[in-house]
Design a protein around this motif. Sequence first.
Motif, PDB file in Angstrom:
ATOM      1  N   ALA A  61      -5.550 -24.674   4.970  1.00  0.00           N
ATOM      2  CA  ALA A  61      -4.321 -25.281   4.470  1.00  0.00           C
ATOM      3  C   ALA A  61      -3.106 -24.718   5.199  1.00  0.00           C
ATOM      4  N   ALA A  62      -3.075 -23.403   5.434  1.00  0.00           N
ATOM      5  CA  ALA A  62      -1.954 -22.789   6.155  1.00  0.00           C
ATOM      6  C   ALA A  62      -1.907 -23.314   7.587  1.00  0.00           C
ATOM      7  N   TRP A  63      -3.052 -23.475   8.215  1.00  0.00           N
ATOM      8  CA  TRP A  63      -3.093 -24.026   9.571  1.00  0.00           C
ATOM      9  C   TRP A  63      -2.555 -25.462   9.563  1.00  0.00           C
ATOM     10  N   PHE A  64      -2.962 -26.252   8.574  1.00  0.00           N
ATOM     11  CA  PHE A  64      -2.503 -27.641   8.483  1.00  0.00           C
ATOM     12  C   PHE A  64      -0.988 -27.703   8.284  1.00  0.00           C
ATOM     13  N   VAL A  65      -0.451 -26.842   7.421  1.00  0.00           N
ATOM     14  CA  VAL A  65       0.993 -26.827   7.200  1.00  0.00           C
ATOM     15  C   VAL A  65       1.714 -26.383   8.466  1.00  0.00           C
ATOM     16  N   ARG A  66       1.223 -25.316   9.072  1.00  0.00           N
ATOM     17  CA  ARG A  66       1.888 -24.733  10.237  1.00  0.00           C
ATOM     18  C   ARG A  66       1.823 -25.665  11.453  1.00  0.00           C
ATOM     19  N   HIS A  67       0.693 -26.317  11.664  1.00  0.00           N
ATOM     20  CA  HIS A  67       0.527 -27.111  12.882  1.00  0.00           C
ATOM     21  C   HIS A  67       0.569 -28.619  12.624  1.00  0.00           C
ATOM     22  N   GLY A  68      -0.202 -29.094  11.665  1.00  0.00           N
ATOM     23  CA  GLY A  68      -0.293 -30.534  11.418  1.00  0.00           C
ATOM     24  C   GLY A  68       0.990 -31.131  10.872  1.00  0.00           C
TER      25      GLY A  68
END
Length: 169
Positions: A61-68
């Motif tokens: 989820a953090a990756w999705f928020v940060r990148h996506g």
Amino acid sequence: VQSVATRTPIPPPTPSLVQREVAEVTQALGLDNVTFLGLSAADWINLGLSVLIFVLGYWAAAWFVRHGLRRLVRRTQTNFDDRFFASIEQELKWLLGILLMQFSILRLSFISGGLRTLLDDIFFILALIVVMRISVKLIDFGLDWYETSLVSSTRGVSDPAIIMLKNAG
């Protein structure tokens, strides 16, 4: 005669496919009667799986928020949403973390109904606080945008109501 409504505790979840498989594995290994600190081997395995769900889910989820989401926001024509997203990025991670923690904990069948209800209430309050923080930031950004556009269109004259609203927060 006055009727007092009491809250019904949240019932324990129906064992999922994963929990049934864990129970079968512990039974096949002869660990179904082993307990430690009042929890069975299957409960400990399910607790470990919940921790794994939370850690991997939060990482994703953090990756999705940060990148996506950041990539999605950059595609728009304005920079308002870029600045707003940058200001609420941490709150979005907190909100996703709270939801993942709620799922990870409430999936455990050994938690009593009363504790399950209390935890559900705590998660609701925490999520509500985070959503309120995001709402306040959205209002602040809207007021800033309005004031900036008003000042530029009226050659430096600011609206006293906007100044009052901004100072109230």
